[in-house]
Design an enzyme around this catalytic site. Structure first.
Site, mmCIF file in Angstrom:
data_model
loop_
_atom_site.group_PDB
_atom_site.id
_atom_site.type_symbol
_atom_site.label_atom_id
_atom_site.label_comp_id
_atom_site.label_asym_id
_atom_site.label_seq_id
_atom_site.Cartn_x
_atom_site.Cartn_y
_atom_site.Cartn_z
ATOM 1 N N HIS A 255 0.862 -1.184 0.000
ATOM 2 C CA HIS A 255 0.000 0.000 0.000
ATOM 3 C C HIS A 255 0.894 1.228 0.000
ATOM 4 O O HIS A 255 2.106 1.124 0.156
ATOM 5 C CB HIS A 255 -0.860 0.040 1.272
ATOM 6 C CG HIS A 255 -1.977 -0.966 1.304
ATOM 7 N ND1 HIS A 255 -3.305 -0.608 1.213
ATOM 8 C CD2 HIS A 255 -1.965 -2.312 1.438
ATOM 9 C CE1 HIS A 255 -4.058 -1.697 1.275
ATOM 10 N NE2 HIS A 255 -3.278 -2.752 1.407
ATOM 11 N N GLU A 334 3.619 0.255 3.939
ATOM 12 C CA GLU A 334 3.015 1.509 3.472
ATOM 13 C C GLU A 334 4.158 2.289 2.858
ATOM 14 O O GLU A 334 4.957 2.919 3.554
ATOM 15 C CB GLU A 334 2.395 2.286 4.647
ATOM 16 C CG GLU A 334 1.199 1.603 5.283
ATOM 17 C CD GLU A 334 -0.115 1.866 4.545
ATOM 18 O OE1 GLU A 334 -0.079 2.492 3.457
ATOM 19 O OE2 GLU A 334 -1.165 1.446 5.055
HETATM 20 O O1 0X9 Z 1 -6.319 1.255 5.805
HETATM 21 C C1 0X9 Z 1 -5.726 0.366 5.157
HETATM 22 O O2 0X9 Z 1 -6.286 -0.544 4.601
HETATM 23 C C2 0X9 Z 1 -4.201 0.441 5.038
HETATM 24 N N1 0X9 Z 1 -3.757 1.798 4.959
HETATM 25 S S1 0X9 Z 1 -4.031 2.709 3.616
HETATM 26 O O3 0X9 Z 1 -3.649 4.060 3.897
HETATM 27 N N2 0X9 Z 1 -3.092 2.205 2.453
HETATM 28 O O4 0X9 Z 1 -5.383 2.569 3.241
HETATM 29 C C3 0X9 Z 1 -3.591 -0.151 6.282
HETATM 30 C C4 0X9 Z 1 -3.887 -1.585 6.555
HETATM 31 C C5 0X9 Z 1 -3.090 -1.944 7.754
HETATM 32 N N3 0X9 Z 1 -3.301 -3.221 8.239
HETATM 33 C C6 0X9 Z 1 -3.744 -3.443 9.513
HETATM 34 N N4 0X9 Z 1 -4.049 -2.440 10.312
HETATM 35 N N5 0X9 Z 1 -3.859 -4.661 9.891
HETATM 36 ZN ZN ZN Z 2 -4.045 1.200 0.964
#
Ligand code: 0X9
Ligand code: ZN
Length: 696
Positions: A255, A334
């Site tokens: 991501h 990220e």
């Molecule tokens: O929100 C998300 O899905 C991810 N961040 S983003 O800014 N690319 O949208 C983070 C996912 C992280 N994974 C967990 N928290 N398990």
């Molecule tokens: Zn994302």
């Protein structure tokens, strides 16, 4: 798309907390403006908060032409993602291209296998995926570059021993839409019942789906809408079926942005995965990070590794699902920490520059981690991270008030745990089924010991034991600690230490002579943000009474529920001047149950009882009583307990002193009349005394 004026980082963070996706920041006439994704409803919300909302110009025009230097849409003839994958496959038999399902709009979800065309059980599967979120273009480029690099440059011996898969675009409809209509679109293109579009593909997986409304949203218009049901989306179903057919041993889901390497768990603050030390070995730690950030003007120098909730809680998320459903060791990098060029004032978030050298940097920064993941699939027990870390073996991860025992997954659950209490008696705690958390290489066996004054634990029959040598947590009896305030919101006992300022909590000096394999035990919680990693907590250790200090752990981001921390301290073995301090840099931070511990069974060896400790008065009628013992070679440990085993005093007395003065006025909390037990351990011998307090 709209832009609103903001005042620095604080304003950006509060927009993010209010649920808005900040796509970029521009400086207009000296004032920072956040470019955010809005619809009519959220725009109204912003206006009600008194913000001046204006349409953001400039983005739409650049898009439709699909003429970027680096980026290309999914559908673009000749050079788009689909065409490129087809061309590579036609040109080289090392690539095997397959569609694992179709999107809502009928685009193929393309998976490329590199090397062997067939699957073999003798070759572990490793999966790299990108672009669950449509606008995160750098993640697709990362996957494409990695695909090419593996084919061209991965050592052939390693390639031949793995089944490696790459899915560069998990969400092709959304990705295409960001080129044709809306650069900052995030979700897929599901037409929702209420007329809005899109399900968040990274909230639609079946594990923890819809657990709460903090980690995903039930509202179709939301950027984190979880969908009508678990795996309701065809894109999710394609990934789910792929995993059933080719369960990956490890997987990476790319991501953008923030400069993080996240790993399970993320569904609830404070939850630690049983395979924590494996996740840490590969993702690194803040002191030994695995991924550097060398993009010019980045706000970080390395990607902060940590559990998903360090960023914010998520449910229905890919890495959590694959870990739960298939035991896949999963990561969410990220990519890039965001960039601020001092001259232009440009601060980019999702809109990474269309600059091939910069995108190549992101790839090179992340390559060692990707290769370490491919290598690790051969043997998870001995996995070696890009920073050199390896997973720790079975051991206690915390001792009290909850014991967490990390065990090899193959080990039968221990039938019992021997618990040595503060007064020296040993009790047995039997296993409770629901306390076992299953992981991939380790299980975590958790036992609540709140009611016991546990000071040493032994997993019976497994040769794993540990002992708390000291213990403090802002209680009345914890004298000699300086800095920070105390709060009744404690992990154990009545108090914990807390701060939200830039200040330091420092322990008194203790001797841990006579013990080896020392580690630091504590529980912590913090409510920082990974978007402001300069707000951090640093733990330091000194072996020489405070003359020299070294960093032993760093805390960044959110962790708003108590969780245990274990920090190994090889430098502490035999130290007579051991001290620890917690250095807060504007970090909202609490700690409790802090102690030096040792991995040793010594506590269970019977200590010869030598005789009585001497006391100046018994029964005690005055305000103070002096406790004395024969002078030893090493420091003496003095404990005073109530008859029910609650410890009131733990003190270390170093030679040439051989007495301890117990102040019964207790600094405002006087000792109540009754019977007490005094225990003095010195040079492997124990002196005991029963004390009666009958003050007027
Ligand atoms: O929100 C998300 O899905 C991810 N961040 S983003 O800014 N690319 O949208 C983070 C996912 C992280 N994974 C967990 N928290 N398990
Ligand atoms: Zn994302």
């Amino acid at each position: 798309m709209a832009q609103v004026p903001v005042s620095g980082r604080a304003g950006l963070d509060s927009l993010a907390r209010a649920g808005f996706e900040v796509a970029a920041v521009r400086e207009i006439a000296g004032v920072l403006h956040a470019v955010i994704v809005v619809d009519d409803r959220t725009e109204g919300l912003l206006r009600r908060q008194g913000l001046r909302v204006a349409p953001a110009p400039g983005f739409a025009a650049a898009l439709a032409a699909d003429t970027f230097k680096v980026y290309r849409s999914f559908d673009k003839p000749g050079v788009g993602i689909r065409a490129t994958l087809q061309a590579w496959t036609a040109a080289d038999t090392i690539f095997h291209l397959d569609s694992i399902g179709n999107s809502i709009e009928g685009r193929p979800i393309l998976a490329v296998k590199i090397g062997n065309g067939s699957d073999s059980p003798s070759r572990p599967n490793v999966l790299f995926m990108a672009t669950h979120h449509a606008r995160e273009w750098v993640s697709t480029e990362m996957a494409m570059k990695l695909l090419r690099w593996i084919a061209d440059s991965l050592p052939r011996s390693l390639l031949g021993a793995r089944d490696i898969w790459v899915i560069p675009v998990e969400n092709p409809d959304g990705y295409q839409y960001t080129f044709t209509a809306s650069r900052l679109w995030r979700k897929n293109r599901r037409p929702n019942a209420d007329g809005s579009f899109g399900v968040d593909p990274n909230r639609n997986y079946p594990a923890f789906w819809g657990l709460d409304n903090a980690g995903s949203s039930p509202t179709p218009g939301s950027e984190v809408y979880r969908g009508a049901g678990p795996a309701s989306e065809p894109e999710t179903q394609a990934i789910v079926s792929f995993h059933a057919a080719h369960p990956p041993v490890l997987a990476v889901s790319y991501h953008t942005f923030s400069g993080l390497v996240l790993h399970p768990y993320g569904f609830r603050a404070g939850e630690l995965a049983p395979d924590l030390t494996l996740f840490q070995a590969l993702a690194g730690t803040d002191l030994q990070p695995a991924v550097r950030d060398s993009v010019p003007f980045s706000s970080l120098t390395y990607y902060h590794p940590g559990p998903g909730w360090n960023l914010y809680p998520t449910n229905g998320e890919y890495t959590e699902w694959a870990y739960r459903a298939h035991g896949t060791i999963t990561f969410t990098p990220e990519l890039t920490s965001g960039c601020c060029t001092p001259d232009s004032g440009l601060y980019y978030h999702f809109v990474f520059p269309d600059d091939s050298a910069l995108v190549e940097r992101v790839f090179r920064d992340n390559l060692p981690f990707a290769v370490s993941v491919i290598a690790a699939a051969g043997n998870l027990e001995t996995a070696q991270g890009a920073s050199g870390l390896t997973p720790a073996g079975p051991r206690f991860e915390s001792l009290w008030p909850e014991s967490r025992l990390s065990l090899a997954a193959a080990t039968p659950q221990p039938l019992s745990l021997s618990v040595k209490t503060a007064t020296g008696s040993t009790v047995t705690r039997s296993a409770q089924g629901d306390s076992l958390w299953r992981g991939t290489i380790r299980n975590s066996w958790r036992t609540d010991l709140r009611t016991d004054t546990a000071r040493a634990l032994r997993a019976d029959g497994l040769g794993v034991a540990a002992e708390l040598l000291t213990l403090a947590g802002a209680e009345d009896t914890d004298v000699g600690w300086t800095g920070w305030a105390r709060t009744p919101a404690a992990a154990a006992g009545s108090w914990a230490w807390t701060t939200s300022a830039t200040d330091t909590l420092t322990s008194p000096v203790t001797s841990i002579a006579g013990r080896s394999r020392i580690w630091l035990h504590f529980w912590t919680r913090h409510s920082g943000t990974t978007f402001a990693p300069q707000q951090r907590g640093i733990v330091q250790f000194s072996p020489d009474g405070g003359t020299t200090w070294s960093d032993v752990a760093v805390f960044v981001g959110d962790g708003s529920s108590w969780y245990p921390v274990r920090v190994d301290l090889p430098a502490a073995a035999g130290a007579t001047g051991a001290r620890v301090r917690f250095v807060s840099q504007g970090f909202a931070w609490s700690v409790d149950v802090v102690g030096f511990a040792s991995d040793s069974t010594a506590a269970f060896q019977s200590v010869p009882l030598v005789g009585d400790a001497q006391v100046s008065e018994n029964p005690v009628r005055g305000n103070q009583v002096v406790i004395a013992w024969p002078l030893g070679m090493q420091a003496a440990l003095v404990g005073i307990y109530t008859y029910t085993g609650r410890r009131l005093v733990a003190a270390t007395v170093t030679p040439p002193n051989n007495e301890y003065v117990w102040d019964l006025t207790g600094g405002g909390r006087p000792v109540v009349n009754g019977a007490y037990i005094v225990v003095v351990d010195v040079d492997g011998r124990r002196f005991l005394r029963r004390l009666f307090v009958t003050r007027p």
